[in-house]
Structure formats: C-alpha cells, structure tokens
Design a protein around this motif. Structure first.
Motif, PDB file in Angstrom:
ATOM      1  N   ALA A   1       0.917  -1.254   0.065  1.00 33.93           N
ATOM      2  CA  ALA A   1       0.026  -0.189   0.162  1.00 33.93           C
ATOM      3  C   ALA A   1       0.777   1.147  -0.062  1.00 33.93           C
ATOM      4  O   ALA A   1       2.137   1.190   0.510  1.00 33.93           O
ATOM      5  N   ALA A   2       0.296   2.445  -0.433  1.00 33.74           N
ATOM      6  CA  ALA A   2       1.073   3.777  -0.575  1.00 33.74           C
ATOM      7  C   ALA A   2       0.284   4.650   0.220  1.00 33.74           C
ATOM      8  O   ALA A   2      -0.995   4.752  -0.070  1.00 33.74           O
ATOM      9  N   LEU A   3       0.675   5.281   0.971  1.00 34.56           N
ATOM     10  CA  LEU A   3       0.533   6.141   1.963  1.00 34.56           C
ATOM     11  C   LEU A   3       0.348   7.841   1.205  1.00 34.56           C
ATOM     12  O   LEU A   3       1.175   8.064   0.297  1.00 34.56           O
ATOM     13  N   ALA A   4      -0.519   8.603   1.533  1.00 29.14           N
ATOM     14  CA  ALA A   4      -0.569   9.826   0.774  1.00 29.14           C
ATOM     15  C   ALA A   4       0.661  10.559   0.833  1.00 29.14           C
ATOM     16  O   ALA A   4       1.013  11.413   0.004  1.00 29.14           O
ATOM     17  N   ASP A   5       1.502  10.532   1.980  1.00 32.18           N
ATOM     18  CA  ASP A   5       2.840  11.229   2.091  1.00 32.18           C
ATOM     19  C   ASP A   5       3.938  10.527   1.451  1.00 32.18           C
ATOM     20  O   ASP A   5       4.969  10.863   1.277  1.00 32.18           O
ATOM     21  N   GLY A   6       3.735   9.588   0.556  1.00 30.36           N
ATOM     22  CA  GLY A   6       4.403   8.886  -0.284  1.00 30.36           C
ATOM     23  C   GLY A   6       5.020   7.575   0.408  1.00 30.36           C
ATOM     24  O   GLY A   6       5.580   6.590  -0.348  1.00 30.36           O
ATOM     25  N   ARG A   7       5.023   7.535   1.775  1.00 31.61           N
ATOM     26  CA  ARG A   7       5.429   5.973   2.197  1.00 31.61           C
ATOM     27  C   ARG A   7       4.879   4.991   1.837  1.00 31.61           C
ATOM     28  O   ARG A   7       3.790   4.706   1.537  1.00 31.61           O
ATOM     29  N   ILE A   8       5.587   3.944   1.440  1.00 31.86           N
ATOM     30  CA  ILE A   8       5.287   2.526   0.870  1.00 31.86           C
ATOM     31  C   ILE A   8       5.295   1.556   2.343  1.00 31.86           C
ATOM     32  O   ILE A   8       6.297   1.096   3.018  1.00 31.86           O
ATOM     33  N   LEU A   9       4.088   0.730   2.282  1.00 34.26           N
ATOM     34  CA  LEU A   9       4.017  -0.196   3.076  1.00 34.26           C
ATOM     35  C   LEU A   9       3.867  -1.673   2.584  1.00 34.26           C
ATOM     36  O   LEU A   9       3.362  -1.665   1.607  1.00 34.26           O
ATOM     37  N   VAL A  10       4.704  -2.684   3.035  1.00 33.39           N
ATOM     38  CA  VAL A  10       4.557  -4.072   2.681  1.00 33.39           C
ATOM     39  C   VAL A  10       4.476  -5.027   3.572  1.00 33.39           C
ATOM     40  O   VAL A  10       5.436  -5.139   4.610  1.00 33.39           O
ATOM     41  N   SER A  11       3.588  -5.966   3.396  1.00 36.05           N
ATOM     42  CA  SER A  11       3.244  -6.870   4.289  1.00 36.05           C
ATOM     43  C   SER A  11       4.167  -8.086   3.959  1.00 36.05           C
ATOM     44  O   SER A  11       4.142  -8.589   2.668  1.00 36.05           O
ATOM     45  N   ASP A  12       4.905  -9.036   4.849  1.00 30.78           N
ATOM     46  CA  ASP A  12       5.448 -10.108   4.734  1.00 30.78           C
ATOM     47  C   ASP A  12       4.951 -10.970   5.437  1.00 30.78           C
ATOM     48  O   ASP A  12       5.133 -11.066   6.772  1.00 30.78           O
TER      49      ASP A  12
ATOM     50  N   ASP B   1      -0.528 -12.683  12.740  1.00 36.38           N
ATOM     51  CA  ASP B   1      -0.228 -13.934  12.580  1.00 36.38           C
ATOM     52  C   ASP B   1       0.094 -14.465  11.314  1.00 36.38           C
ATOM     53  O   ASP B   1       1.187 -15.068  11.176  1.00 36.38           O
ATOM     54  N   ARG B   2      -0.545 -13.770  10.095  1.00 37.62           N
ATOM     55  CA  ARG B   2       0.005 -13.716   8.693  1.00 37.62           C
ATOM     56  C   ARG B   2      -0.587 -12.604   7.956  1.00 37.62           C
ATOM     57  O   ARG B   2      -1.670 -12.727   7.381  1.00 37.62           O
ATOM     58  N   PRO B   3       0.079 -11.677   8.099  1.00 36.45           N
ATOM     59  CA  PRO B   3      -0.415 -10.483   7.507  1.00 36.45           C
ATOM     60  C   PRO B   3      -0.323 -10.798   5.618  1.00 36.45           C
ATOM     61  O   PRO B   3       0.500 -11.256   5.418  1.00 36.45           O
ATOM     62  N   ALA B   4      -1.344 -10.025   5.122  1.00 40.69           N
ATOM     63  CA  ALA B   4      -1.394 -10.188   3.798  1.00 40.69           C
ATOM     64  C   ALA B   4      -1.899  -8.949   2.897  1.00 40.69           C
ATOM     65  O   ALA B   4      -1.216  -7.992   3.105  1.00 40.69           O
ATOM     66  N   GLY B   5      -3.135  -8.659   2.234  1.00 40.02           N
ATOM     67  CA  GLY B   5      -3.456  -7.567   1.983  1.00 40.02           C
ATOM     68  C   GLY B   5      -3.445  -6.590   2.633  1.00 40.02           C
ATOM     69  O   GLY B   5      -3.905  -6.448   3.704  1.00 40.02           O
ATOM     70  N   LEU B   6      -3.268  -5.223   1.991  1.00 36.83           N
ATOM     71  CA  LEU B   6      -3.363  -3.852   2.575  1.00 36.83           C
ATOM     72  C   LEU B   6      -4.160  -3.064   1.893  1.00 36.83           C
ATOM     73  O   LEU B   6      -4.103  -3.181   0.662  1.00 36.83           O
ATOM     74  N   ALA B   7      -4.737  -2.054   2.405  1.00 35.71           N
ATOM     75  CA  ALA B   7      -5.409  -0.777   1.945  1.00 35.71           C
ATOM     76  C   ALA B   7      -5.149   0.407   2.656  1.00 35.71           C
ATOM     77  O   ALA B   7      -5.338   0.155   4.158  1.00 35.71           O
ATOM     78  N   ALA B   8      -4.789   1.405   2.064  1.00 38.97           N
ATOM     79  CA  ALA B   8      -4.395   2.698   3.006  1.00 38.97           C
ATOM     80  C   ALA B   8      -5.582   3.707   2.423  1.00 38.97           C
ATOM     81  O   ALA B   8      -5.720   3.967   1.165  1.00 38.97           O
ATOM     82  N   GLY B   9      -6.110   4.471   3.510  1.00 39.36           N
ATOM     83  CA  GLY B   9      -6.914   5.409   3.563  1.00 39.36           C
ATOM     84  C   GLY B   9      -6.429   6.583   4.032  1.00 39.36           C
ATOM     85  O   GLY B   9      -5.184   6.758   4.139  1.00 39.36           O
ATOM     86  N   ALA B  10      -7.392   7.618   4.064  1.00 32.72           N
ATOM     87  CA  ALA B  10      -6.555   9.150   4.388  1.00 32.72           C
ATOM     88  C   ALA B  10      -6.128   9.368   5.803  1.00 32.72           C
ATOM     89  O   ALA B  10      -5.072   9.670   6.097  1.00 32.72           O
ATOM     90  N   ASP B  11      -6.716   8.142   6.822  1.00 37.69           N
ATOM     91  CA  ASP B  11      -5.859   8.483   8.272  1.00 37.69           C
ATOM     92  C   ASP B  11      -5.966   7.025   8.701  1.00 37.69           C
ATOM     93  O   ASP B  11      -5.771   6.721  10.093  1.00 37.69           O
ATOM     94  N   GLU B  12      -6.256   5.836   8.093  1.00 39.65           N
ATOM     95  CA  GLU B  12      -6.295   4.694   8.543  1.00 39.65           C
ATOM     96  C   GLU B  12      -5.642   3.705   7.519  1.00 39.65           C
ATOM     97  O   GLU B  12      -5.812   3.854   6.304  1.00 39.65           O
ATOM     98  N   VAL B  13      -5.076   2.365   8.118  1.00 36.95           N
ATOM     99  CA  VAL B  13      -4.741   1.486   7.159  1.00 36.95           C
ATOM    100  C   VAL B  13      -5.202   0.197   7.557  1.00 36.95           C
ATOM    101  O   VAL B  13      -5.365  -0.022   8.722  1.00 36.95           O
ATOM    102  N   TYR B  14      -5.759  -0.662   6.719  1.00 36.00           N
ATOM    103  CA  TYR B  14      -6.332  -1.801   6.854  1.00 36.00           C
ATOM    104  C   TYR B  14      -5.359  -2.918   6.198  1.00 36.00           C
ATOM    105  O   TYR B  14      -4.753  -2.914   5.247  1.00 36.00           O
ATOM    106  N   ALA B  15      -5.180  -3.978   7.080  1.00 39.33           N
ATOM    107  CA  ALA B  15      -4.368  -5.277   7.136  1.00 39.33           C
ATOM    108  C   ALA B  15      -5.165  -6.457   7.245  1.00 39.33           C
ATOM    109  O   ALA B  15      -5.785  -6.675   8.132  1.00 39.33           O
ATOM    110  N   ALA B  16      -5.425  -7.342   6.137  1.00 45.52           N
ATOM    111  CA  ALA B  16      -5.830  -8.661   6.250  1.00 45.52           C
ATOM    112  C   ALA B  16      -4.859  -9.496   6.996  1.00 45.52           C
ATOM    113  O   ALA B  16      -3.704  -9.571   6.704  1.00 45.52           O
TER     114      ALA B  16
END
Length: 271
Positions: A59-70, A96-111
């Motif tokens: 996922a990519a945040l609005a400030d340009g930071r990149i998040l990667v789940s492993d 336990d086992r992170p996978a999909g990510l989605a980034a909103g304006a002020d929250e990040v969701y992680a499966a």
C-alpha cells in the motif's frame, strides 16, 4: 534503473501517489517500483540479506511512504517515497499472517489471513481495532486475503474460503457481498485480488479459471473477462489487481505468466 527488471511471481500491486506502480514479487523476494514521473525503476527489499521472505501485500500512503506486508516475517515494513528502508512499521507480534493492505486518508487496513480478521491501524502502525472473526456469516471471514477501499470509504475484502467478496464499513458492519462457490461466471473457486471503481463497480480475480469478474453495485454480474492461457487478455493463476482511477487503467498481476497486464477501462462512470 537496473537492466534486469523481470518479474518472477508478481502478486500484489498498487499505484503510488507520485505516479508509478508498486508490484510485490515473492518469487524474487522484493517489490518492483516503476516510477513513471521520475522515469526510474527501483527494487525494494534488498536492504535485507537475501531479500524479503514473502512480500504479499503493498500500500502507498498519501505522504509517499510505502508499506509492504511480509507473511513469513509476520511484519509490515515501511519505505520512503524513494525506496529507502524505514524499518518495521507496525507493532511487534501484532500479526499471525499479514497479507493484503489498503490505505485510507487516516487509517490502514491489513488482512490477517490465519487470524481471520482485518486489522485497522493508524498511519504510524498502531492498532486501533480488529474487524471480524472466523465464520461464514455477514462480517465474518474464513482466510481473508486481499483488500480494496471504495470511494465511499468502505472496505472490500476477499473472503477466500467463503468464496466471496464482502464489503464492510470501517467499523466492520456488513454492507454487501458478491460470489459463492462455483465454476460459472460470477462464482469463485479461488478468489484473489479485488478493486472498486469510482462508480462502485467491484472487480475481482478468479484465479483458478483465469478470469476477472465485474459486478454492479447491486451485486449483478456485468462481465466475466479472460481465460486460462499465455496470450493477451489470458491469465495463468492471476492474483492481485489495482485501479489507477485517474488514468482509467486496470493492472492485473498475471502471476505464473510472470507479468503484469494492463487494461484500459472504457465508458467512463456509466456502465
């Protein structure tokens, strides 16, 4: 960038706000970053000896930071907008086992696949709440894998072993669902990536049969696109997909063909 930019097993992808495409590649233990605006190709993950273990969400945040789940490291890692490693982003022992990510304006969701939940975090990786539990009812999950935000701020979740895609509100309340177990258009045997366009149409990957399924906001099947194969518009176990709404482009990780296919959406915001 480097002359060798080939992919081994592209899995998840997302557009970057500065203009570009991020593609996770568990086969190479990295994330490919194609920067359109800067005309550069970067590789994320090589700061770790041997690369990333199993990068399956991005996922990519609005400030340009990149998040990667492993999923094997059980961590979410952060990078700046130029690909520099910033270290672990989320709290230790959160997943336990992170996978999909989605980034909103002020929250990040992680499966969290094997916890059968979706975690909601703030922009600094602190846990705010957990959504769902294991089950087959509305708002419950059985191995959730991929996520996408709608333009209304709701969350589409690939509920893989319930063979459906659910749409829930940010508090976890059930909104709607599409799909069921089957091998006909509009059903799923192996659902993977999901995206939602600006008009609320939901697009999901049916990996086993190499198809993209398009649904109307009311759940009606609009289109089933693709077939198993190696040619244009054909897929071999596709996984993730994402929309660039500004350009009207749909990117699909055609995993075992080791490529990303690009489609242009036609017809604007009307069916």
């Amino acid at each position: 960038g480097e002359s060798e930019s080939g992919m081994a097993r592209p899995f998840a992808l997302t557009p970057h706000p500065s203009g570009g495409l991020l593609v996770t590649d568990p086969g190479k233990g990295c994330v490919h970053f194609f920067c359109w605006g800067r005309r550069k190709y970067l590789v994320l993950g090589r700061e770790r000896n041997g690369g990333l273990s199993s990068p399956v969400g991005v996922a990519a945040l609005a400030d340009g930071r990149i998040l990667v789940s492993d999923s094997r490291l059980r961590q979410i890692l952060a990078y700046d907008a130029r690909g520099k490693a910033l270290g672990t982003w989320a709290e230790a022992d959160l997943f336990d086992r992170p996978a999909g990510l989605a980034a909103g304006a002020d929250e990040v969701y992680a499966a969290d696949v094997t916890a059968h939940q979706v975690l909601v975090l703030d922009l600094n990786g602190r846990l705010k709440r957990r959504l769902g539990k294991r089950g087959a009812g509305p708002g419950e999950f059985n191995y959730p894998t991929h996520l996408a935000l709608t333009s209304q701020g709701n969350l589409a979740v690939t509920d893989s072993m319930n063979f459906r895609v659910q749409v829930i509100r940010p508090d976890g309340a059930f909104v709607s669902q599409v799909g069921r177990l089957g091998d006909a258009p509009g059903t799923f045997s192996k659902p993977k990536g999901v995206a939602v366009d600006g008009a609320g149409r939901l697009i999901a990957v049916e990996s086993l049969h190499g198809a993209l399924e398009f649904f109307a906001p009311d759940g009606r099947l609009l289109l089933s696109l693709g077939a198993s194969g190696r040619g244009p518009g054909e897929f071999w176990l596709p996984t993730g997909l994402c929309l660039d709404r500004e350009q009207g482009l749909l990117f699909v990780a055609d995993s075992y063909n080791a490529r990303v296919q690009v489609f242009r959406l036609l017809g604007g915001e009307t069916p």
